[in-house]
Design a protein around this motif. Structure first.
Motif, short mmCIF file in Angstrom:
data_model
loop_
_atom_site.label_atom_id
_atom_site.label_comp_id
_atom_site.label_asym_id
_atom_site.label_seq_id
_atom_site.Cartn_x
_atom_site.Cartn_y
_atom_site.Cartn_z
N GLN A 19 0.86 -1.13 -0.03
CA GLN A 19 -0.07 -0.08 0.12
C GLN A 19 0.88 1.31 0.23
N ALA A 20 2.08 1.03 0.56
CA ALA A 20 3.02 2.36 0.69
C ALA A 20 3.16 2.77 -0.97
N GLU A 21 3.20 1.98 -2.09
CA GLU A 21 3.26 2.36 -3.29
C GLU A 21 2.57 3.28 -3.68
N LYS A 22 1.16 3.21 -3.12
CA LYS A 22 -0.02 3.95 -3.43
C LYS A 22 -0.25 5.32 -2.31
N GLY A 23 0.88 5.45 -1.64
CA GLY A 23 0.83 6.34 -0.72
C GLY A 23 -0.01 6.26 0.54
N LYS A 24 -0.26 5.09 1.03
CA LYS A 24 -0.84 4.69 2.18
C LYS A 24 0.36 3.78 3.14
N TYR A 25 0.06 4.74 4.56
CA TYR A 25 0.78 3.89 5.44
C TYR A 25 -0.05 3.48 6.61
N ALA A 26 0.46 2.31 7.25
CA ALA A 26 -0.55 1.95 8.64
C ALA A 26 0.46 2.22 9.86
N PHE A 27 -0.23 2.55 10.81
CA PHE A 27 0.30 3.03 12.07
C PHE A 27 -0.41 2.44 13.01
N ARG A 28 0.29 1.82 13.97
CA ARG A 28 -0.39 1.44 15.41
C ARG A 28 -0.42 2.96 16.15
N VAL A 29 -1.44 3.06 16.73
CA VAL A 29 -1.80 4.33 17.43
C VAL A 29 -2.37 4.17 18.87
N HIS A 30 -2.42 5.16 19.50
CA HIS A 30 -3.12 5.21 21.03
C HIS A 30 -4.44 4.94 20.81
N PRO A 31 -5.13 4.05 21.63
CA PRO A 31 -6.71 4.01 21.27
C PRO A 31 -7.43 5.30 21.41
N LYS A 32 -7.25 6.23 22.22
CA LYS A 32 -7.77 7.42 22.54
C LYS A 32 -7.59 8.46 21.42
N ALA A 33 -6.69 8.14 20.64
CA ALA A 33 -6.35 9.28 19.45
C ALA A 33 -7.42 9.50 18.70
N THR A 34 -7.73 10.93 18.18
CA THR A 34 -8.83 11.10 17.12
C THR A 34 -7.98 11.15 15.74
N LYS A 35 -8.83 11.29 14.73
CA LYS A 35 -8.16 11.51 13.55
C LYS A 35 -7.38 12.84 13.45
N GLY A 36 -8.08 13.76 13.82
CA GLY A 36 -7.36 15.11 13.99
C GLY A 36 -5.99 15.11 14.68
N ASP A 37 -5.86 14.13 15.84
CA ASP A 37 -4.59 14.05 16.48
C ASP A 37 -3.59 13.21 15.68
#
Length: 92
Positions: A19-37
């Protein structure tokens, strides 16, 4: 939350590198993080422009621990789409 509290680490799997070739990257994030954060954290940490963010809550799995059933923790995954022509370089 701190910038480094929001993004735990990038998910480097076979699917996410494709997916990185298409410009999409995956991350593990904090469970209470919002999309804005998440957007602010990725833009500050990697100096890129974020176009879109998809988040999903990944449920824990059942594992056997000393003959007893146990569970892994639930966690949150974010798939970040960058502006075309930009990419993120991971330090390995």
């Amino acid at each position: 939350m701190n910038l480094y509290d929001i993004i735990s680490y990038p998910l480097i799997t076979e699917k996410s590198t494709g997916q990185a070739e298409k410009g999409k990257y995956a991350f593990r994030v904090h469970p209470k993080a919002t999309k804005g954060d998440i957007k602010l954290a990725v833009e500050k940490a990697f100096n890129v422009n974020v176009v879109k963010i998809n988040t999903l809550n990944v449920g824990g799995r059942i594992k056997r621990v000393r003959y007893q059933p146990g569970y892994t923790s639930d966690w949150k995954k974010a798939i970040v789409t960058l502006k075309s022509g930009q990419k993120i370089e991971y330090v390995k």
